[in-house]
Design a protein around this motif. Structure first.
Motif, PDB file in Angstrom:
ATOM      1  N   GLU A 113       0.830  -1.211   0.000  1.00 33.41           N
ATOM      2  CA  GLU A 113       0.000   0.000   0.000  1.00 33.41           C
ATOM      3  C   GLU A 113       0.861   1.256   0.000  1.00 33.41           C
ATOM      4  O   GLU A 113       0.592   2.220  -0.734  1.00 33.41           O
ATOM      5  N   GLU A 114       1.915   1.249   0.800  1.00 33.50           N
ATOM      6  CA  GLU A 114       2.793   2.412   0.895  1.00 33.50           C
ATOM      7  C   GLU A 114       3.526   2.673  -0.415  1.00 33.50           C
ATOM      8  O   GLU A 114       3.628   3.823  -0.868  1.00 33.50           O
ATOM      9  N   ASN A 115       4.023   1.599  -1.041  1.00 33.84           N
ATOM     10  CA  ASN A 115       4.777   1.767  -2.281  1.00 33.84           C
ATOM     11  C   ASN A 115       3.885   2.130  -3.460  1.00 33.84           C
ATOM     12  O   ASN A 115       4.326   2.843  -4.375  1.00 33.84           O
ATOM     13  N   ILE A 116       2.665   1.645  -3.462  1.00 31.16           N
ATOM     14  CA  ILE A 116       1.719   2.055  -4.504  1.00 31.16           C
ATOM     15  C   ILE A 116       1.549   3.568  -4.473  1.00 31.16           C
ATOM     16  O   ILE A 116       1.590   4.248  -5.503  1.00 31.16           O
ATOM     17  N   LYS A 117       1.353   4.102  -3.280  1.00 30.79           N
ATOM     18  CA  LYS A 117       1.182   5.550  -3.146  1.00 30.79           C
ATOM     19  C   LYS A 117       2.423   6.295  -3.629  1.00 30.79           C
ATOM     20  O   LYS A 117       2.317   7.305  -4.337  1.00 30.79           O
TER      21      LYS A 117
END
Length: 207
Positions: A113-117
């Motif tokens: 989730e963090e890397n997608i953002k």
């Protein structure tokens, strides 16, 4: 085309190439292909029997093949079949939040989730360029691949007819030298977050 889809570290690649060579001579196979093989392995296999194509990941989301693989393929006259040419769907712009729990991409660090953002900056930049040409971000990503070398044949996957038609439409997109330079400058200025594979899958890749 008979592919060895992952290089077996326990079997010399020369033995694999020799076996495929026998199959080709017997008329049971027409072409020899490798997948996710290193430049060193490609050269060893090619010395026994010509490798017709290499299938490995390559896209604006994963450009490592530009370092050693593509120069090696060009030197030896081997075709390149990039899988995940749309960055496992990320370059289409439809992924902008946490994936569903059942999504297999959850094991991939780049899809946390963090890397997608963090990585959305790439999609946003490419989407802006695509809008200027009145095409989709996915079509831009595929057209960019097709513009790299005449012997590159990406293999996007989809289960939807309209996406298939969209992908096919990328073959009609012509990117100018200025546009290609802009894409390169844009992408090179972005640091993507997260590894390509989790550790247990990365160990299966020939290096």
């Amino acid at each position: 085309m008979l592919y060895q889809h992952r290089v077996d570290p326990n079997v010399p690649i020369e033995d694999v190439a020799g076996t495929v060579k026998d199959l080709i001579q017997d008329g049971k196979v027409k072409y020899f292909g490798l997948s996710e093989a290193s430049a060193k392995t490609i050269r060893k296999a090619h010395s026994v029997h010509p490798v017709s194509a290499l299938q490995s990941e390559y896209s604006l989301f994963w450009r490592e093949p530009e370092n050693e693989i593509i120069p090696t393929l060009e030197e030896l006259g081997i075709g390149f079949v990039p899988f995940s040419p749309l960055g496992k769907g990320f370059l289409t712009g439809i992924i902008n939040k946490k994936l569903a729990d059942i999504d297999r991409r959850n094991i991939i660090p780049r899809f946390s989730e963090e890397n997608i953002k963090s990585n959305m900056v790439l999609v946003d930049a490419l989407s802006e360029i695509a809008q200027q040409k009145n095409i989709t971000a996915g079509q831009l990503a595929l057209a960019w691949l097709l513009a790299q070398k005449s012997w590159i044949a990406p293999i996007p996957g989809t289960t939807k007819l309209h996406r298939l038609e969209e992908n096919i439409g990328s073959t009609n997109v012509v990117l100018t030298a200025d546009e290609l330079a802009k894409i390169d400058t844009t992408v090179n200025g972005i640091t993507l977050m997260g590894d390509r594979y989790p550790e247990f899958l990365e160990k299966q890749i020939d290096k």
